[in-house]
Write a protein that holds these residues in place. Structure first.
Motif, PDB file in Angstrom:
ATOM      1  N   THR A   3     -49.641  88.591  78.251  1.00 34.93           N
ATOM      2  CA  THR A   3     -48.559  87.608  78.307  1.00 34.93           C
ATOM      3  C   THR A   3     -48.705  86.689  79.519  1.00 34.93           C
ATOM      4  N   SER A   4     -48.875  87.280  80.690  1.00 39.61           N
ATOM      5  CA  SER A   4     -49.025  86.477  81.906  1.00 39.61           C
ATOM      6  C   SER A   4     -50.251  85.582  81.824  1.00 39.61           C
ATOM      7  N   ALA A   5     -51.342  86.139  81.313  1.00 37.83           N
ATOM      8  CA  ALA A   5     -52.597  85.383  81.245  1.00 37.83           C
ATOM      9  C   ALA A   5     -52.472  84.165  80.340  1.00 37.83           C
ATOM     10  N   VAL A   6     -51.893  84.359  79.163  1.00 37.91           N
ATOM     11  CA  VAL A   6     -51.761  83.240  78.221  1.00 37.91           C
ATOM     12  C   VAL A   6     -50.827  82.179  78.795  1.00 37.91           C
ATOM     13  N   PHE A   7     -49.721  82.621  79.396  1.00 36.71           N
ATOM     14  CA  PHE A   7     -48.776  81.659  79.956  1.00 36.71           C
ATOM     15  C   PHE A   7     -49.410  80.841  81.078  1.00 36.71           C
ATOM     16  N   VAL A   8     -50.102  81.508  81.979  1.00 33.52           N
ATOM     17  CA  VAL A   8     -50.767  80.797  83.076  1.00 33.52           C
ATOM     18  C   VAL A   8     -51.794  79.814  82.520  1.00 33.52           C
ATOM     19  N   ALA A   9     -52.579  80.257  81.548  1.00 34.42           N
ATOM     20  CA  ALA A   9     -53.601  79.377  80.970  1.00 34.42           C
ATOM     21  C   ALA A   9     -52.976  78.144  80.335  1.00 34.42           C
ATOM     22  N   ARG A  10     -51.927  78.338  79.559  1.00 36.39           N
ATOM     23  CA  ARG A  10     -51.301  77.192  78.895  1.00 36.39           C
ATOM     24  C   ARG A  10     -50.666  76.238  79.914  1.00 36.39           C
ATOM     25  N   MET A  11     -50.077  76.768  80.975  1.00 40.01           N
ATOM     26  CA  MET A  11     -49.536  75.903  82.012  1.00 40.01           C
ATOM     27  C   MET A  11     -50.652  75.141  82.707  1.00 40.01           C
ATOM     28  N   MET A  12     -51.785  75.804  82.956  1.00 41.27           N
ATOM     29  CA  MET A  12     -52.922  75.140  83.587  1.00 41.27           C
ATOM     30  C   MET A  12     -53.487  74.029  82.690  1.00 41.27           C
ATOM     31  N   LEU A  13     -53.350  74.218  81.386  1.00 37.29           N
ATOM     32  CA  LEU A  13     -53.855  73.230  80.436  1.00 37.29           C
ATOM     33  C   LEU A  13     -52.897  72.056  80.257  1.00 37.29           C
ATOM     34  N   GLY A  14     -51.748  72.103  80.926  1.00 37.54           N
ATOM     35  CA  GLY A  14     -50.846  70.962  80.914  1.00 37.54           C
ATOM     36  C   GLY A  14     -49.686  71.040  79.949  1.00 37.54           C
ATOM     37  N   ASP A  15     -49.459  72.203  79.335  1.00 36.39           N
ATOM     38  CA  ASP A  15     -48.319  72.342  78.431  1.00 36.39           C
ATOM     39  C   ASP A  15     -47.005  72.170  79.186  1.00 36.39           C
ATOM     40  N   SER A  16     -45.980  71.726  78.475  1.00 37.02           N
ATOM     41  CA  SER A  16     -44.629  71.786  79.014  1.00 37.02           C
ATOM     42  C   SER A  16     -44.222  73.246  79.135  1.00 37.02           C
ATOM     43  N   LEU A  17     -43.153  73.513  79.866  1.00 40.66           N
ATOM     44  CA  LEU A  17     -42.679  74.885  80.016  1.00 40.66           C
ATOM     45  C   LEU A  17     -42.383  75.508  78.656  1.00 40.66           C
ATOM     46  N   ARG A  18     -41.692  74.774  77.800  1.00 45.07           N
ATOM     47  CA  ARG A  18     -41.342  75.319  76.483  1.00 45.07           C
ATOM     48  C   ARG A  18     -42.579  75.545  75.630  1.00 45.07           C
ATOM     49  N   ALA A  19     -43.516  74.596  75.642  1.00 46.22           N
ATOM     50  CA  ALA A  19     -44.713  74.739  74.813  1.00 46.22           C
ATOM     51  C   ALA A  19     -45.559  75.919  75.276  1.00 46.22           C
ATOM     52  N   ALA A  20     -45.699  76.092  76.589  1.00 42.52           N
ATOM     53  CA  ALA A  20     -46.466  77.223  77.120  1.00 42.52           C
ATOM     54  C   ALA A  20     -45.798  78.542  76.749  1.00 42.52           C
ATOM     55  N   PHE A  21     -44.464  78.565  76.825  1.00 46.68           N
ATOM     56  CA  PHE A  21     -43.699  79.762  76.495  1.00 46.68           C
ATOM     57  C   PHE A  21     -43.847  80.113  75.019  1.00 46.68           C
ATOM     58  N   GLU A  22     -43.701  79.117  74.135  1.00 44.08           N
ATOM     59  CA  GLU A  22     -43.805  79.380  72.703  1.00 44.08           C
ATOM     60  C   GLU A  22     -45.222  79.789  72.309  1.00 44.08           C
ATOM     61  N   HIS A  23     -46.234  79.160  72.909  1.00 38.97           N
ATOM     62  CA  HIS A  23     -47.611  79.560  72.599  1.00 38.97           C
ATOM     63  C   HIS A  23     -47.838  80.993  73.048  1.00 38.97           C
ATOM     64  N   THR A  24     -47.318  81.344  74.219  1.00 37.69           N
ATOM     65  CA  THR A  24     -47.469  82.715  74.723  1.00 37.69           C
ATOM     66  C   THR A  24     -46.836  83.710  73.768  1.00 37.69           C
ATOM     67  N   LEU A  25     -45.623  83.427  73.342  1.00 33.59           N
ATOM     68  CA  LEU A  25     -44.911  84.316  72.420  1.00 33.59           C
ATOM     69  C   LEU A  25     -45.713  84.503  71.137  1.00 33.59           C
ATOM     70  N   ALA A  26     -46.246  83.415  70.601  1.00 34.76           N
ATOM     71  CA  ALA A  26     -46.980  83.471  69.340  1.00 34.76           C
ATOM     72  C   ALA A  26     -48.326  84.171  69.496  1.00 34.76           C
ATOM     73  N   ALA A  27     -49.046  83.870  70.569  1.00 38.63           N
ATOM     74  CA  ALA A  27     -50.365  84.471  70.767  1.00 38.63           C
ATOM     75  C   ALA A  27     -50.262  85.972  71.003  1.00 38.63           C
ATOM     76  N   VAL A  28     -49.289  86.371  71.814  1.00 33.69           N
ATOM     77  CA  VAL A  28     -49.115  87.802  72.084  1.00 33.69           C
ATOM     78  C   VAL A  28     -48.680  88.522  70.814  1.00 33.69           C
ATOM     79  N   ASN A  29     -47.816  87.894  70.020  1.00 30.57           N
ATOM     80  CA  ASN A  29     -47.446  88.505  68.745  1.00 30.57           C
ATOM     81  C   ASN A  29     -48.676  88.721  67.860  1.00 30.57           C
ATOM     82  N   ALA A  30     -49.583  87.744  67.845  1.00 27.08           N
ATOM     83  CA  ALA A  30     -50.789  87.882  67.027  1.00 27.08           C
ATOM     84  C   ALA A  30     -51.628  89.069  67.467  1.00 27.08           C
ATOM     85  N   VAL A  31     -51.744  89.259  68.769  1.00 25.87           N
ATOM     86  CA  VAL A  31     -52.518  90.391  69.293  1.00 25.87           C
ATOM     87  C   VAL A  31     -51.842  91.713  68.936  1.00 25.87           C
TER      88      VAL A  31
END
Length: 287
Positions: free
Chosen positions: A223-251
């Motif tokens: 969870t932390s890793a995906v969120f940090v990566a998405r923030m580093m890639l320039g996502d908004s807070l909400r977009a990084a959060f939603e991607h994290t939720l979805a990616a972790v669910n997939a795993v």
């Protein structure tokens, strides 16, 4: 390309710490520089493991080595997780200061792993250091529910109470607080809740809670890793959060479908990058 210095545990078998965090960051297109705090045979929730903590001085020495070849200014973020000894916490602070001295825009993202009486084991003194010192140093923190309670010194039972606790914690330093697992007495028992808070935003999200006989370890590290990566890639807070939720669910879903205990990171790698199932976040009423 963004670069994240990831200071966490390493297990030879399974997925916890850097063994859970490095692969997702790289799969998302962010360079991860793993600096291991411990080298264990496996994570501690098996009840038996071998290995040892890395000397705190060696952690600093290794980062000094990166600096000596002139690449430390390219470090965009430091992510810390499981620590093997209290002295390592001070070493992390020293490393963060070294990174920020050559890159003032670098962020420090602290995942304050404090352990539990029956699960993740951490050495005495680490929790106290994380509670008393890390909020003043961190740009962002990612506690789970229990850790957030310990950071603010009280029991939390609802989203509104957790939101207030995050705001309180942010007064000590962090600009963002990501609650990786939020317990809410008003939420259905089959849902897994997360919360992210910044100065002007707050978002809640839910995904399915899969009924494992024993919950897999390393979910918080992913969870932390995906969120940090998405923030580093320039996502908004909400977009990084939603991607994290979805990616972790997939795993986690891939792990559940396979009937495994260790996370199926490799099997779910494409969905870490491009999740097929998405979960929209919403703003809590008290935001």
């Amino acid at each position: 390309m963004k670069n994240v210095l990831s200071i966490q545990s390493h297990v030879v078998f399974g997925h916890a710490g850097n063994s859970a965090a490095v692969f997702p960051m790289r799969r998302l297109g962010v360079n991860a520089w793993p600096l291991n705090t411990v080298q264990f045979s496996n994570h501690t929730q098996y009840g038996h493991w071998t290995g040892s903590a890395i000397d705190p001085g060696q952690l600093v020495e290794l980062v000094d080595g990166i600096g000596a070849i002139g690449v430390l200014p390219r470090c965009d973020a430091v992510l810390s997780g499981y620590l093997g000894a209290p002295d390592q916490a001070q070493a992390v602070i020293d490393i963060v200061r070294a990174v920020k001295s050559v890159n003032r825009n670098a962020w420090y993202f602290c995942d304050p792993v404090m352990g539990t009486a029956t699960g993740c084991r951490v050495e005495p003194g680490i929790q106290e250091f994380l509670v008393s010192r890390m909020p003043e140093v961190a740009d962002a923190m990612a506690p789970n529910h229990s850790e957030l309670q310990r950071l603010v010194g009280r029991k939390l039972e609802t989203v509104d109470e957790a939101l207030a606790a995050c705001r309180e914690l942010m007064k000590r330093g962090p600009k963002i607080v990501l609650v990786k697992h939020l317990l809410d007495r008003n939420s259905p028992a089959d849902r897994f809740n997360m919360l992210v808070v910044s100065e002007h935003e707050a978002w809640v999200g839910q995904r399915p809670l899969y009924p494992f006989a024993r919950q897999p370890v390393g979910v918080g590290d992913v969870t932390s890793a995906v969120f940090v990566a998405r923030m580093m890639l320039g996502d908004s807070l909400r977009a990084a959060f939603e991607h994290t939720l979805a990616a972790v669910n997939a795993v986690v879903k891939a792990t559940w479908d396979a009937g495994r205990y260790e996370l199926e990171l490799v099997a779910a790698q494409d969905q870490i990058a491009r999740p097929r199932e998405w979960f929209d976040a919403w703003a809590p009423d008290a935001a």
